[in-house]
Design a protein around this motif. Structure first.
Motif, PDB file in Angstrom:
ATOM      1  N   MET A  79     -57.167 -13.415 103.256  1.00  0.00           N
ATOM      2  CA  MET A  79     -56.297 -14.187 102.373  1.00  0.00           C
ATOM      3  C   MET A  79     -55.403 -15.078 103.220  1.00  0.00           C
ATOM      4  SD  MET A  79     -57.144 -13.419  99.306  1.00  0.00           S
ATOM      5  CE  MET A  79     -55.815 -14.342  98.535  1.00  0.00           C
ATOM      6  N   GLN A  80     -55.532 -16.382 103.044  1.00  0.00           N
ATOM      7  CA  GLN A  80     -54.719 -17.350 103.780  1.00  0.00           C
ATOM      8  C   GLN A  80     -53.525 -17.773 102.932  1.00  0.00           C
ATOM      9  OE1 GLN A  80     -56.641 -20.718 105.952  1.00  0.00           O
ATOM     10  NE2 GLN A  80     -55.281 -22.028 104.758  1.00  0.00           N
ATOM     11  N   LEU A  81     -52.330 -17.513 103.429  1.00  0.00           N
ATOM     12  CA  LEU A  81     -51.101 -17.971 102.778  1.00  0.00           C
ATOM     13  C   LEU A  81     -50.707 -19.286 103.439  1.00  0.00           C
ATOM     14  CD1 LEU A  81     -49.067 -14.630 102.464  1.00  0.00           C
ATOM     15  CD2 LEU A  81     -50.892 -15.537 101.005  1.00  0.00           C
TER      16      LEU A  81
ATOM     17  N   ALA B 107     -49.619 -11.243  94.341  1.00  0.00           N
ATOM     18  CA  ALA B 107     -51.056 -11.509  94.376  1.00  0.00           C
ATOM     19  C   ALA B 107     -51.744 -10.593  95.384  1.00  0.00           C
ATOM     20  CB  ALA B 107     -51.316 -12.980  94.727  1.00  0.00           C
ATOM     21  N   LEU B 108     -51.111 -10.375  96.531  1.00  0.00           N
ATOM     22  CA  LEU B 108     -51.681  -9.455  97.517  1.00  0.00           C
ATOM     23  C   LEU B 108     -51.736  -8.039  96.980  1.00  0.00           C
ATOM     24  CD1 LEU B 108     -49.949 -10.716 100.805  1.00  0.00           C
ATOM     25  CD2 LEU B 108     -52.241 -11.266  99.949  1.00  0.00           C
ATOM     26  N   ALA B 109     -50.678  -7.628  96.264  1.00  0.00           N
ATOM     27  CA  ALA B 109     -50.669  -6.290  95.674  1.00  0.00           C
ATOM     28  C   ALA B 109     -51.777  -6.142  94.640  1.00  0.00           C
ATOM     29  CB  ALA B 109     -49.306  -6.011  95.040  1.00  0.00           C
TER      30      ALA B 109
ATOM     31  N   VAL C 168     -54.581 -10.745 106.148  1.00  0.00           N
ATOM     32  CA  VAL C 168     -53.784 -11.871 105.656  1.00  0.00           C
ATOM     33  C   VAL C 168     -53.409 -12.734 106.860  1.00  0.00           C
ATOM     34  CG1 VAL C 168     -51.782 -12.566 104.298  1.00  0.00           C
ATOM     35  CG2 VAL C 168     -52.882 -10.366 103.843  1.00  0.00           C
ATOM     36  N   LEU C 169     -53.525 -14.031 106.700  1.00  0.00           N
ATOM     37  CA  LEU C 169     -53.205 -14.938 107.800  1.00  0.00           C
ATOM     38  C   LEU C 169     -52.695 -16.263 107.254  1.00  0.00           C
ATOM     39  CD1 LEU C 169     -56.436 -16.552 109.286  1.00  0.00           C
ATOM     40  CD2 LEU C 169     -56.431 -15.297 107.130  1.00  0.00           C
ATOM     41  N   SER C 170     -52.143 -17.060 108.147  1.00  0.00           N
ATOM     42  CA  SER C 170     -51.747 -18.418 107.765  1.00  0.00           C
ATOM     43  C   SER C 170     -52.365 -19.406 108.740  1.00  0.00           C
ATOM     44  CB  SER C 170     -50.219 -18.566 107.751  1.00  0.00           C
ATOM     45  OG  SER C 170     -49.655 -18.250 109.004  1.00  0.00           O
ATOM     46  N   ASP C 171     -52.430 -20.639 108.306  1.00  0.00           N
ATOM     47  CA  ASP C 171     -53.059 -21.694 109.092  1.00  0.00           C
ATOM     48  C   ASP C 171     -52.061 -22.485 109.931  1.00  0.00           C
ATOM     49  OD1 ASP C 171     -51.935 -22.507 106.727  1.00  0.00           O
ATOM     50  OD2 ASP C 171     -53.392 -24.083 106.324  1.00  0.00           O
ATOM     51  N   HIS C 172     -50.792 -22.406 109.567  1.00  0.00           N
ATOM     52  CA  HIS C 172     -49.701 -23.087 110.273  1.00  0.00           C
ATOM     53  C   HIS C 172     -48.406 -22.646 109.616  1.00  0.00           C
ATOM     54  CE1 HIS C 172     -49.277 -25.727 106.764  1.00  0.00           C
ATOM     55  NE2 HIS C 172     -50.582 -25.897 106.806  1.00  0.00           N
ATOM     56  N   GLY C 173     -47.293 -23.044 110.167  1.00  0.00           N
ATOM     57  CA  GLY C 173     -46.018 -22.825 109.509  1.00  0.00           C
ATOM     58  C   GLY C 173     -45.468 -24.143 109.002  1.00  0.00           C
ATOM     59  N   GLN C 174     -44.179 -24.171 108.738  1.00  0.00           N
ATOM     60  CA  GLN C 174     -43.502 -25.414 108.354  1.00  0.00           C
ATOM     61  C   GLN C 174     -42.181 -25.505 109.094  1.00  0.00           C
ATOM     62  OE1 GLN C 174     -43.239 -27.455 104.910  1.00  0.00           O
ATOM     63  NE2 GLN C 174     -45.155 -26.796 103.973  1.00  0.00           N
ATOM     64  N   SER C 175     -41.880 -26.693 109.578  1.00  0.00           N
ATOM     65  CA  SER C 175     -40.613 -26.946 110.261  1.00  0.00           C
ATOM     66  C   SER C 175     -39.715 -27.779 109.355  1.00  0.00           C
ATOM     67  CB  SER C 175     -40.849 -27.688 111.581  1.00  0.00           C
ATOM     68  OG  SER C 175     -41.597 -26.900 112.482  1.00  0.00           O
TER      69      SER C 175
ATOM     70  N   GLY D 178     -45.942 -24.589 114.345  1.00  0.00           N
ATOM     71  CA  GLY D 178     -47.004 -24.219 115.280  1.00  0.00           C
ATOM     72  C   GLY D 178     -47.128 -22.739 115.527  1.00  0.00           C
ATOM     73  N   ARG D 179     -46.459 -21.893 114.693  1.00  0.00           N
ATOM     74  CA  ARG D 179     -46.458 -20.453 114.905  1.00  0.00           C
ATOM     75  C   ARG D 179     -46.813 -19.722 113.609  1.00  0.00           C
ATOM     76  NH1 ARG D 179     -44.373 -16.633 118.573  1.00  0.00           N
ATOM     77  NH2 ARG D 179     -43.307 -14.841 117.621  1.00  0.00           N
ATOM     78  N   PRO D 180     -48.074 -19.728 113.209  1.00  0.00           N
ATOM     79  CA  PRO D 180     -48.513 -18.957 112.034  1.00  0.00           C
ATOM     80  C   PRO D 180     -48.700 -17.481 112.400  1.00  0.00           C
ATOM     81  CG  PRO D 180     -50.339 -20.214 112.922  1.00  0.00           C
ATOM     82  CD  PRO D 180     -49.148 -20.549 113.768  1.00  0.00           C
ATOM     83  N   PHE D 181     -49.244 -16.701 111.473  1.00  0.00           N
ATOM     84  CA  PHE D 181     -49.361 -15.264 111.693  1.00  0.00           C
ATOM     85  C   PHE D 181     -50.752 -14.765 111.366  1.00  0.00           C
ATOM     86  CE2 PHE D 181     -48.464 -15.450 107.176  1.00  0.00           C
ATOM     87  CZ  PHE D 181     -49.266 -14.438 106.642  1.00  0.00           C
ATOM     88  N   LEU D 182     -51.034 -13.566 111.853  1.00  0.00           N
ATOM     89  CA  LEU D 182     -52.268 -12.850 111.546  1.00  0.00           C
ATOM     90  C   LEU D 182     -51.878 -11.406 111.275  1.00  0.00           C
ATOM     91  CD1 LEU D 182     -55.373 -12.847 111.384  1.00  0.00           C
ATOM     92  CD2 LEU D 182     -55.432 -12.467 113.850  1.00  0.00           C
ATOM     93  N   LEU D 183     -52.060 -10.951 110.051  1.00  0.00           N
ATOM     94  CA  LEU D 183     -51.702  -9.602 109.618  1.00  0.00           C
ATOM     95  C   LEU D 183     -52.989  -8.828 109.368  1.00  0.00           C
ATOM     96  CD1 LEU D 183     -49.348  -7.699 108.729  1.00  0.00           C
ATOM     97  CD2 LEU D 183     -49.641  -8.623 106.422  1.00  0.00           C
ATOM     98  N   SER D 184     -53.275  -7.851 110.221  1.00  0.00           N
ATOM     99  CA  SER D 184     -54.578  -7.188 110.184  1.00  0.00           C
ATOM    100  C   SER D 184     -54.426  -5.677 110.114  1.00  0.00           C
ATOM    101  CB  SER D 184     -55.388  -7.565 111.435  1.00  0.00           C
ATOM    102  OG  SER D 184     -54.673  -7.203 112.608  1.00  0.00           O
ATOM    103  N   PRO D 185     -55.371  -4.988 109.490  1.00  0.00           N
ATOM    104  CA  PRO D 185     -55.328  -3.525 109.447  1.00  0.00           C
ATOM    105  C   PRO D 185     -55.390  -2.929 110.853  1.00  0.00           C
ATOM    106  CG  PRO D 185     -56.903  -4.386 107.845  1.00  0.00           C
ATOM    107  CD  PRO D 185     -56.500  -5.538 108.713  1.00  0.00           C
ATOM    108  N   VAL D 186     -54.649  -1.844 111.066  1.00  0.00           N
ATOM    109  CA  VAL D 186     -54.660  -1.206 112.383  1.00  0.00           C
ATOM    110  C   VAL D 186     -56.015  -0.576 112.671  1.00  0.00           C
ATOM    111  CG1 VAL D 186     -52.180  -0.806 112.395  1.00  0.00           C
ATOM    112  CG2 VAL D 186     -53.695   0.914 111.378  1.00  0.00           C
ATOM    113  N   ALA D 187     -56.847  -0.392 111.628  1.00  0.00           N
ATOM    114  CA  ALA D 187     -58.190   0.147 111.848  1.00  0.00           C
ATOM    115  C   ALA D 187     -59.067  -0.824 112.622  1.00  0.00           C
ATOM    116  CB  ALA D 187     -58.843   0.492 110.512  1.00  0.00           C
ATOM    117  N   LEU D 188     -58.702  -2.108 112.615  1.00  0.00           N
ATOM    118  CA  LEU D 188     -59.439  -3.107 113.384  1.00  0.00           C
ATOM    119  C   LEU D 188     -58.855  -3.198 114.792  1.00  0.00           C
ATOM    120  CD1 LEU D 188     -59.631  -5.883 110.648  1.00  0.00           C
ATOM    121  CD2 LEU D 188     -61.479  -4.355 111.351  1.00  0.00           C
TER     122      LEU D 188
END
Length: 676
Positions: A150-152, A401-403, A420-427, A623-633
């Motif tokens: 899911m890309q936010l 929506a994620l829930a 869950v991840l993003s493609d970029h942030g906003q300044s 320029g600093r988006p995020f990547l939120l991943s399960p710890v199982a990975l």
């Protein structure tokens, strides 16, 4: 629900003059109630039996158009239901039937909780019933886990942490073991990653889904060989960029094996696609339509009513918020009139509902890999700013929506891992024009000795949600305006903007000009730009050094010396030099690449577009988006290493699919190794 519909029909018959359930001379209350009960029952039966068939017949119709047809089809079913009532005295004018049917669906939805403040439970229950029917009809799903990405769109790493800290995103907080879930073992890990110089959805998502964003220097740029402007959210450009990436990597994309792409600019090689811009110009057929997306949502007319009412509420919310900003004379501020309230409502309501429904349908169908983009935050933040009450409500809805998707996984035929991840942030920051009274194009013309108009043209936002609207309407409208077409006087420069990144090209010169050529032609141009307080640095080609970065006070640093002497790049932080060097290697890099000034104290940049929350260049949270991943990975990168560039994110996601025994992406070599 039948009793509620009956009462609703009786009330509407008493209110609406063109809607009657019995003849004027019939005063029998019992007969009136019986007619209403039979009419409500017939309408409910037709909605349950005929409506799904109508939706299946209309699967080739784009989602937004189908959403508008819902009301007319619903009214037609009501007229048919009234004619089936034995009394024969029931009737309704067509326009009244549309209103009655919509109100009945809305009341039924509200009674079931679908229009409550937290409106997901009833909707989820309906989809669960759909899932149960599919499970009974289909063989058991595989035991290996599927993966949902899911890309936010536009949500930066630091913004996500701030939202969690404020309690706006309890689902994400629980995954991280924070907030109300503090003390619990976290189920996910949060990793920041660094975008390329072009910090925007086109470059990031192309790299993430297709493994290569080579030669994508900005959101929009002029290609001298083809003599045309490429725009990432233009359907023809998106299709061409996707084709180039596939040719470069020799692979169809991240989702080539049993994948689904929802609400994206690019397909990722998925067979199942909905609201994907790169196929918007194609004729829809069985190979590129999405039954899971459209049917799962529109098979229940109450969903369409729910979305329509939320759409109207969102339009009103935007008008109220923009009016409040004008009354308070808030600064910075940009225009939010015209069609923008409707564009925002589409991005935050319609696109969200259809994409979330499509993802849940994919999970219920047991698909192996799903990638979906929710553009709501990015669209609102462009006009309202990256922070504040306007965007906080959007973040809350994204968390819900994620829930909803997390809960749906409990009913899916196979286990799912949610990334869950993003493609970029906003300044944040005011516009270049608002601060200095002229746009980048005017400054370039002045540096070239060309006349500058007294009133400069305003540049409209290029937000990704407009691309989704065009895809939904199947109208591949090219971005208009002279800014996207070469001037008839081809000696004049073409100036394009991508957030706080500007590109200057001279269309009459077939190659990328050098600093020496530019100085000979326009001696004052580079000095004018480099010394302007609103500009951070320039990138130009050099006959002597290959490429150089120019800054104020005569700073002129070759690219191969930036590590030792970053000069004007120092303020932009780690990775800036690598990003600039990589962009310099692109064939389509502009004659002059312009990055706005950046203030690290408050994280502000100056957008060359009319945006007070922007992205597209270097500087700050964009320029600093995020990547939120399960710890199982497995961890995205080893400790102490940086996750840099969309292409590296692609390799991480591909590795996770392999770990889950998912689709194997048969890339023969990394994209840079296959470069021509």
């Amino acid at each position: 629900m039948w009793a509620v519909s009956t009462v609703t029909m009786l009330v509407l018959a008493g209110i609406l003059p063109d809607f009657q359930l019995q003849s004027a001379d019939d005063e029998s209350t019992t007969r009136l109630a019986m007619t209403a009960a039979l009419g409500a029952g017939a309408f409910g039966l037709l909605s349950a039996l005929v409506w799904p068939l109508l939706v299946r017949l209309l699967l080739l119709v784009p989602a937004l158009v189908l959403g508008l047809l819902v009301f007319f089809l619903n009214g037609s079913l009501l007229i048919l239901a009234l004619r089936l009532v034995p009394s024969g005295d029931s009737e309704a004018a067509p326009e009244t039937a549309v209103i009655v049917a919509a109100v009945m669906s809305a009341v039924a939805s509200a009674t079931g909780g679908a229009l409550a403040v937290r409106d997901d439970d009833a909707y989820r229950r309906r989809l669960y019933r759909l899932a149960d029917r599919r499970r009974r009809a289909l063989p058991p799903g595989p035991s290996s886990p599927g993966t949902v990405f899911m890309q936010l769109d536009g949500v930066g790493h630091d913004l996500l942490l701030a939202a969690v800290g404020k309690g706006l995103m309890p689902t994400v907080a629980r995954w991280l073991g924070e907030g109300a879930g503090a003390g619990r073992r976290p189920t996910h890990r949060l990793t920041a990653w660094r975008t390329d110089w072009s910090s925007q959805t086109g470059a990031s998502q192309l790299g993430i889904l297709h493994g290569s964003n080579h030669d994508v220097p900005a959101f929009r740029w002029y290609e001298k060989a083809a003599r045309e402007v490429m725009v990432c959210n233009r359907p023809t450009s998106a299709a061409e960029l996707q084709r180039r990436a596939i040719d470069r990597t020799g692979d169809g994309g991240l989702l080539t094996a049993d994948g689904a792409s929802r609400g994206n600019l690019f397909s990722g090689g998925a067979d199942e696609q909905a609201l994907v811009l790169s196929i918007a110009t194609k004729r829809r057929d069985r190979s590129n339509r999405s039954r899971a997306g459209y049917f799962a949502y529109f098979s229940d007319p109450a969903n369409a009513v729910r979305t329509a009412l939320s759409f109207i509420a969102e339009v009103g919310r935007e008008i109220g918020q923009s009016t409040r900003a004008r009354v308070r004379k808030a600064r910075p501020r940009v225009s939010r009139g015209g069609l923008y309230p409707f564009v925002r409502a589409f991005a935050t309501v319609v696109e969200r509902d259809v994409v979330v429904a499509a993802v849940m349908g994919d999970m219920f169908a047991g698909r192996t890999a799903v990638y979906a983009d929710l553009v709501a935050y990015d669209e609102v933040a462009h006009h309202s700013g990256p922070f504040g009450r306007d965007v906080e409500k959007v973040l809350e809805r994204l968390d819900r929506a994620l829930a909803l998707i997390e809960k749906a996984a409990e009913h899916a035929p196979r286990p799912y891992r949610l990334v869950v991840l993003s493609d970029h942030g906003q300044s944040p920051g005011e516009t270049f024009r608002a601060r200095y009274g002229l746009g980048l194009g005017d400054l370039v013309r002045a540096g070239c000795g060309l006349p500058v108009p007294r009133r400069a043209r305003r540049t409209h936002s290029g937000a990704e949600a407009r691309a989704v609207v065009r895809a939904a309407l199947r109208r591949p409208v090219e971005e208009g305006g002279e800014q996207h077409r070469p001037s008839r006087r081809r000696s004049e420069p073409i100036v394009l903007a991508s957030g706080n990144l500007g590109l200057v090209s001279f269309p009459d010169v077939p190659h990328r000009m050098t600093k020496e050529e530019i100085d000979a032609r326009h001696p004052a141009l580079l000095t004018t730009l480099a010394n302007h307080p609103g500009i951070g640095f320039l990138l130009v080609r050099s006959e002597r050094h290959g490429g150089i970065v120019l800054g104020a006070y005569g700073a002129e640093i070759p690219l191969d010396r930036l590590d030792d002497d970053p000069g004007p790049l120092e303020v932009f932080g780690p990775g800036a030099a690598d990003a600039v060097r990589r962009t310099h290697s692109f064939p389509s890099t502009a004659d002059i690449m312009v990055n706005s000034a950046y203030d690290p104290a408050d994280g502000e940049v100056l957008a060359f577009e009319e945006q007070i929350g922007s992205h597209g260049g270097l500087g700050g949270a964009q320029g600093r988006p995020f990547l939120l991943s399960p710890v199982a990975l497995s961890a995205p990168v080893d400790d102490g290493q940086d996750l840099a560039g969309a292409e590296q994110v692609h390799r991480v996601l591909r590795r996770w699919l392999r770990e889950a025994n998912g689709p194997q992406v048969p890339v023969e070599a990394e994209p840079q190794e296959r470069a021509a």
